[in-house]
Scaffold this motif. Structure first.
Motif, PDB file in Angstrom:
ATOM      1  N   ALA A  31     -21.713 -51.151 -39.636  1.00 41.91           N
ATOM      2  CA  ALA A  31     -22.564 -51.674 -38.568  1.00 41.91           C
ATOM      3  C   ALA A  31     -22.131 -51.226 -37.174  1.00 41.91           C
ATOM      4  O   ALA A  31     -22.943 -50.715 -36.391  1.00 41.91           O
ATOM      5  CB  ALA A  31     -22.602 -53.198 -38.637  1.00 41.91           C
ATOM      6  N   ARG A  32     -20.868 -51.434 -36.873  1.00 48.71           N
ATOM      7  CA  ARG A  32     -20.421 -51.159 -35.510  1.00 48.71           C
ATOM      8  C   ARG A  32     -20.493 -49.678 -35.159  1.00 48.71           C
ATOM      9  O   ARG A  32     -21.056 -49.319 -34.117  1.00 48.71           O
ATOM     10  CB  ARG A  32     -19.009 -51.719 -35.298  1.00 48.71           C
ATOM     11  CG  ARG A  32     -18.626 -51.805 -33.840  1.00 48.71           C
ATOM     12  CD  ARG A  32     -17.506 -52.781 -33.615  1.00 48.71           C
ATOM     13  NE  ARG A  32     -17.152 -52.894 -32.211  1.00 48.71           N
ATOM     14  CZ  ARG A  32     -16.313 -53.789 -31.724  1.00 48.71           C
ATOM     15  NH1 ARG A  32     -15.749 -54.662 -32.537  1.00 48.71           N
ATOM     16  NH2 ARG A  32     -16.038 -53.817 -30.441  1.00 48.71           N
ATOM     17  N   ALA A  35     -24.152 -48.696 -34.661  1.00 47.85           N
ATOM     18  CA  ALA A  35     -24.694 -49.155 -33.382  1.00 47.85           C
ATOM     19  C   ALA A  35     -24.153 -48.332 -32.230  1.00 47.85           C
ATOM     20  O   ALA A  35     -24.894 -47.962 -31.305  1.00 47.85           O
ATOM     21  CB  ALA A  35     -24.362 -50.640 -33.183  1.00 47.85           C
ATOM     22  N   MET A  62     -22.813 -55.681 -34.722  1.00 46.28           N
ATOM     23  CA  MET A  62     -23.510 -54.865 -33.719  1.00 46.28           C
ATOM     24  C   MET A  62     -23.575 -55.567 -32.364  1.00 46.28           C
ATOM     25  O   MET A  62     -23.635 -54.912 -31.326  1.00 46.28           O
ATOM     26  CB  MET A  62     -24.910 -54.522 -34.217  1.00 46.28           C
ATOM     27  CG  MET A  62     -24.931 -53.511 -35.335  1.00 46.28           C
ATOM     28  SD  MET A  62     -26.606 -52.922 -35.701  1.00 46.28           S
ATOM     29  CE  MET A  62     -26.248 -51.576 -36.853  1.00 46.28           C
ATOM     30  N   GLY A  68     -25.483 -52.379 -26.193  1.00 45.24           N
ATOM     31  CA  GLY A  68     -26.513 -52.588 -27.199  1.00 45.24           C
ATOM     32  C   GLY A  68     -27.204 -53.934 -27.052  1.00 45.24           C
ATOM     33  O   GLY A  68     -26.615 -54.889 -26.549  1.00 45.24           O
ATOM     34  N   VAL A  70     -29.166 -56.336 -29.652  1.00 49.61           N
ATOM     35  CA  VAL A  70     -29.400 -56.423 -31.092  1.00 49.61           C
ATOM     36  C   VAL A  70     -30.381 -57.544 -31.427  1.00 49.61           C
ATOM     37  O   VAL A  70     -30.221 -58.681 -30.982  1.00 49.61           O
ATOM     38  CB  VAL A  70     -28.073 -56.653 -31.846  1.00 49.61           C
ATOM     39  CG1 VAL A  70     -28.318 -56.663 -33.357  1.00 49.61           C
ATOM     40  CG2 VAL A  70     -27.073 -55.563 -31.485  1.00 49.61           C
TER      41      VAL A  70
END
Length: 213
Positions: A31-32, A35, A62, A68, A70
């Protein structure tokens, strides 16, 4: 959160880039970096669909990425809204809209990009105060010509078309006056995510970030 405030915030998020990545992530460990690659490529607004067991953990990871924004996609029930908000989602996206879902988003101060596929659905949401909507499923609902036709009698409503949007047809949508952005999954293909090709994903994101500009 009032419908007007929700739509205003949804419009701001949609205006951050021409494409909102629609993400189906099975492994939270991806995920990280996923992102980070998308944000680095110029796509800061991220929609994580609640279609996998890992989705809420993915949202939480994220949400830690600087730059970002999300959101949670596939919101269907009030329980989805609560879970998404608790995980760190800052906006929600739904394939359609029900009173219960809208009420839950308003109660939890979660801006909602509610789905509509027809003029009647768009009018019902506009009646509730929502003028920034998701057009879904875009291609199956007639594509850009249908969305253009809906825009003629409803110029005050803006859309983020999602569903079948690809590099080959994205500009058909983005060229419409009632389209702010489009949702697409091609910027994070499953094979690149699985292999950890973050440079490849960043390159796809950078290319998508220039569409219509």
């Amino acid at each position: 959160m009032t419908p007007q405030d929700a739509s205003r915030r949804a419009r701001e998020i949609c205006g951050m880039a021409p494409i909102v990545p629609v993400l189906v992530v099975n492994d939270a460990s991806r995920a990280r970096p996923l992102a980070e690659a998308l944000v680095a490529g110029g796509l800061p607004a991220l929609e994580v669909t609640l279609r996998t067991p890992a989705a809420l953990e993915v949202i939480a990871e994220m949400a830690k990425v600087k730059g970002g924004v999300v959101g949670a996609g596939t919101l269907i029930t009030p329980e989805d809204v609560r879970a998404a908000k608790d995980a760190g989602a800052t906006f929600g996206v739904s394939p359609g809209a029900t009173d219960a879902l809208i009420d839950a988003c308003e109660a939890m101060d979660l801006p909602l990009l509610a789905g509509a596929a027809t003029a009647t659905e768009a009018m019902k949401l506009l009646e509730r105060g929502y003028d920034m909507l998701k057009f879904f499923p875009a291609e199956a609902s007639g594509g850009a010509p249908a969305l253009k036709a809906i825009g003629a009698p409803l110029p005050q409503v803006s859309f983020c078309p999602t569903g079948g949007v690809s590099p080959s047809n994205a500009m058909e949508y983005l060229s419409l006056s009632n389209v702010v952005c489009a949702g697409g999954s091609w910027v994070a293909p499953a094979d690149l995510v699985a292999s950890g090709d973050w440079a490849g994903i960043e390159a796809l994101a950078r290319e998508a970030s220039t569409l219509g500009r």
